[in-house]
Design a protein around this motif. Sequence first.
Motif, PDB file in Angstrom:
ATOM      1  N   SER A  65     -22.301   1.378  16.470  1.00  0.00           N
ATOM      2  CA  SER A  65     -22.026   2.764  16.861  1.00  0.00           C
ATOM      3  C   SER A  65     -21.833   2.899  18.356  1.00  0.00           C
ATOM      4  O   SER A  65     -21.217   3.854  18.816  1.00  0.00           O
ATOM      5  CB  SER A  65     -23.173   3.684  16.403  1.00  0.00           C
ATOM      6  OG  SER A  65     -24.389   3.256  16.967  1.00  0.00           O
ATOM      7  N   CYS A  83     -20.247  10.575  18.035  1.00  0.00           N
ATOM      8  CA  CYS A  83     -21.349   9.877  17.386  1.00  0.00           C
ATOM      9  C   CYS A  83     -22.673  10.524  17.770  1.00  0.00           C
ATOM     10  O   CYS A  83     -23.065  10.534  18.940  1.00  0.00           O
ATOM     11  CB  CYS A  83     -21.349   8.398  17.788  1.00  0.00           C
ATOM     12  SG  CYS A  83     -22.675   7.457  17.009  1.00  0.00           S
ATOM     13  N   ALA A 137     -25.542   9.461  17.234  1.00  0.00           N
ATOM     14  CA  ALA A 137     -26.522   8.480  17.700  1.00  0.00           C
ATOM     15  C   ALA A 137     -26.421   8.252  19.200  1.00  0.00           C
ATOM     16  O   ALA A 137     -27.389   7.803  19.829  1.00  0.00           O
ATOM     17  CB  ALA A 137     -26.348   7.157  16.963  1.00  0.00           C
ATOM     18  N   LEU A 195     -30.263   2.521  13.125  1.00  0.00           N
ATOM     19  CA  LEU A 195     -29.145   3.379  13.518  1.00  0.00           C
ATOM     20  C   LEU A 195     -27.802   2.674  13.373  1.00  0.00           C
ATOM     21  O   LEU A 195     -26.786   3.297  13.058  1.00  0.00           O
ATOM     22  CB  LEU A 195     -29.340   3.869  14.950  1.00  0.00           C
ATOM     23  CG  LEU A 195     -30.518   4.818  15.180  1.00  0.00           C
ATOM     24  CD1 LEU A 195     -30.594   5.229  16.643  1.00  0.00           C
ATOM     25  CD2 LEU A 195     -30.420   6.055  14.293  1.00  0.00           C
ATOM     26  N   TRP A 198     -25.872   2.802   9.715  1.00  0.00           N
ATOM     27  CA  TRP A 198     -25.294   3.966   9.064  1.00  0.00           C
ATOM     28  C   TRP A 198     -24.270   4.662   9.960  1.00  0.00           C
ATOM     29  O   TRP A 198     -24.158   4.367  11.142  1.00  0.00           O
ATOM     30  CB  TRP A 198     -26.389   4.954   8.650  1.00  0.00           C
ATOM     31  CG  TRP A 198     -27.503   4.300   7.910  1.00  0.00           C
ATOM     32  CD1 TRP A 198     -28.773   4.098   8.351  1.00  0.00           C
ATOM     33  CD2 TRP A 198     -27.441   3.698   6.613  1.00  0.00           C
ATOM     34  NE1 TRP A 198     -29.525   3.437   7.414  1.00  0.00           N
ATOM     35  CE2 TRP A 198     -28.727   3.172   6.333  1.00  0.00           C
ATOM     36  CE3 TRP A 198     -26.441   3.564   5.654  1.00  0.00           C
ATOM     37  CZ2 TRP A 198     -29.019   2.526   5.146  1.00  0.00           C
ATOM     38  CZ3 TRP A 198     -26.737   2.912   4.473  1.00  0.00           C
ATOM     39  CH2 TRP A 198     -28.004   2.405   4.225  1.00  0.00           C
ATOM     40  N   TRP A 248     -22.951   7.896  11.880  1.00  0.00           N
ATOM     41  CA  TRP A 248     -23.525   9.103  12.475  1.00  0.00           C
ATOM     42  C   TRP A 248     -22.452   9.985  13.124  1.00  0.00           C
ATOM     43  O   TRP A 248     -22.797  10.959  13.800  1.00  0.00           O
ATOM     44  CB  TRP A 248     -24.568   8.707  13.530  1.00  0.00           C
ATOM     45  CG  TRP A 248     -25.642   7.823  12.983  1.00  0.00           C
ATOM     46  CD1 TRP A 248     -25.681   6.465  13.023  1.00  0.00           C
ATOM     47  CD2 TRP A 248     -26.820   8.235  12.280  1.00  0.00           C
ATOM     48  NE1 TRP A 248     -26.817   5.990  12.398  1.00  0.00           N
ATOM     49  CE2 TRP A 248     -27.545   7.060  11.936  1.00  0.00           C
ATOM     50  CE3 TRP A 248     -27.345   9.478  11.909  1.00  0.00           C
ATOM     51  CZ2 TRP A 248     -28.744   7.091  11.241  1.00  0.00           C
ATOM     52  CZ3 TRP A 248     -28.550   9.511  11.216  1.00  0.00           C
ATOM     53  CH2 TRP A 248     -29.241   8.334  10.897  1.00  0.00           C
ATOM     54  N   PHE A 291     -20.845  13.053   9.191  1.00  0.00           N
ATOM     55  CA  PHE A 291     -22.286  13.171   9.011  1.00  0.00           C
ATOM     56  C   PHE A 291     -22.647  14.486   8.320  1.00  0.00           C
ATOM     57  O   PHE A 291     -22.280  15.567   8.765  1.00  0.00           O
ATOM     58  CB  PHE A 291     -22.978  13.086  10.370  1.00  0.00           C
ATOM     59  CG  PHE A 291     -24.488  13.084  10.292  1.00  0.00           C
ATOM     60  CD1 PHE A 291     -25.157  11.997   9.768  1.00  0.00           C
ATOM     61  CD2 PHE A 291     -25.219  14.176  10.736  1.00  0.00           C
ATOM     62  CE1 PHE A 291     -26.543  11.984   9.687  1.00  0.00           C
ATOM     63  CE2 PHE A 291     -26.601  14.172  10.669  1.00  0.00           C
ATOM     64  CZ  PHE A 291     -27.266  13.079  10.143  1.00  0.00           C
ATOM     65  N   TRP A 298     -27.135  10.276   4.463  1.00  0.00           N
ATOM     66  CA  TRP A 298     -26.300   9.292   5.159  1.00  0.00           C
ATOM     67  C   TRP A 298     -26.508   7.880   4.623  1.00  0.00           C
ATOM     68  O   TRP A 298     -25.760   6.969   4.962  1.00  0.00           O
ATOM     69  CB  TRP A 298     -26.580   9.334   6.659  1.00  0.00           C
ATOM     70  CG  TRP A 298     -28.027   9.145   7.026  1.00  0.00           C
ATOM     71  CD1 TRP A 298     -28.680   7.969   7.263  1.00  0.00           C
ATOM     72  CD2 TRP A 298     -29.011  10.171   7.196  1.00  0.00           C
ATOM     73  NE1 TRP A 298     -29.994   8.176   7.566  1.00  0.00           N
ATOM     74  CE2 TRP A 298     -30.231   9.524   7.543  1.00  0.00           C
ATOM     75  CE3 TRP A 298     -28.991  11.557   7.101  1.00  0.00           C
ATOM     76  CZ2 TRP A 298     -31.402  10.245   7.783  1.00  0.00           C
ATOM     77  CZ3 TRP A 298     -30.156  12.263   7.341  1.00  0.00           C
ATOM     78  CH2 TRP A 298     -31.343  11.607   7.685  1.00  0.00           C
TER      79      TRP A 298
END
Length: 557
Positions: free
Chosen positions: A31, A40, A42, A130, A133, A135, A144, A263
Amino acid sequence: MPDTPTPSAPDTAAPASPRPAAPPAHQAADSRERAGGFYCLAEQPWIPAHAQGALTGYGLRGLLLDAHRIDRLALPVPPAESALLRLLAAVTARISGLDDPDMPADQWHDTRRRLLARGRFDEPAVNSYLDKWTWELFHPTRPFLQDPALARQCTKTSGVNKLVFGRPAGNNLAWLSAHADTRPQPVPAAQAAWHLLLWHYYGPSGTCSSRTVGATTAGQLRAGPLRAALSFHPQGRTLFETLLLSQTPYRGLGQSEEDLCPWEEPGPPDPLRPPAEITWPGRLLTARSRHALLLVADADYRHAVDAYVTWATLERPLPATDPFVITLTDPTKEADRRDTVRRADRHRGAWRDLDGLLLAGDETTGVRRPEVFTDLNEWPPDLTAHVTVTVHGFDQDSKTRDHLWYSGHTPAIWTWAQEHNPDLALRISECRQAAEVLGAHLIRAANRAWRESTRPSPADGARPGEDGGRPPSAWARESTARYWPRAESLFWDLVRHRTQEAAFPAFAAEAARCLRATLTPLLHHYRGAGPALARAVRALHTAGAAPAPPVAPQEPQ
């Protein structure tokens, strides 16, 4: 403890329980490499938080890695913060290993104590979770908490104003807002994420954009799982402590399905299938939404310019007990309708729920404290003395009307709890009950005085009777507006200083003073107001001398 209106020791963590297989490669790419792409969550700084005296924006990764240096979240929308705390609690359970339903309770509490002593989250565990997945808020195939199928299943969008709570949308009149559907203003992505959470947790019922799935076409919503609910969240000295104290051990009898957050699912849920089992902790905290949304981004993926808002399921919701709400039980009702949650009320101070937190509760009291506070004896003693409670409320009706969101903060109250100081906890309960009972009697007395002063006397000389079901009179509303701020001051005085004084007479005297202050300027304007006031004051003192069961007050209109 007044409400504050808001405009807003082991060296390693416990191993995480097995998680579902990673999604396809195009979704599971690092990510950090995509931080500049589809916004994103995250990485992008969409979460404001207070850290070492400064207000700073964080993505999910930075928030978790710096949680031991962050004091608290600072979202200007309290119910969105309440929703985010639930999402973060689920993520914390994953990265800490506290989501194992097979872990014995004693081991679970020992693991949490060791994690608290460690003082911070394990960086590899945070990154590993993190990175697994997707985000991205505006991801083309896996946005998301959204369903990309809405773009083809809905005949038209709902408009970006529909997404944002507080903006007028559709045919609603824009009395106090500069927004209108004829001139929709883009919403910054961070704020769009907040309102996305609001919809999933606090969204209304009623009509929505029509959605067609197979042979089924519908345009009706069910209310969100937290609509109108009042949430109570532990607040530690750091966000790290807050998130670990937000965990609850598994108390179920077994889960027949794998516990997945939205998610972590292989794709959006099938809206025509029965809802999945409410498993702990992921689905309980993050997967009870009854709304489906899809945001439409601008060219640079930094704003939402439109949105689809529609139904996610037509099935009735499965029963579940949220761990952050006070549960009220009415044994006279049918089993499936016996439990309700404490509703948010903009007219009700947070101190009026103190005994609901401090008393352990049982089947006879009708009030159960939030599950997150049921294991106080398992908290480290040095932490118990510092933990406060953050209260987040969204005053709404059960369908479509939103009134006001607000937040409040208690002092460090847990040394007063029944487990630690039963005498003080009972004194707090006595004073709160006295305030409630006399507040209800004040409404009743003011209403009766108003009727006796403004209506012609019946021919037989009897005083006018009760007005069952009617809203409080202007005299009652003004008297209670005076009473409750003074009742709060009196409550704390009786709890902290006048500890031997009887509570009911003290609140009766305060209620009588407030009624006199309201009616005295009117005595020359209404025939019979003087005698009516005297009778009302006498009734209040009688109620204070011999406590009666609470009289249910009518909410001001």
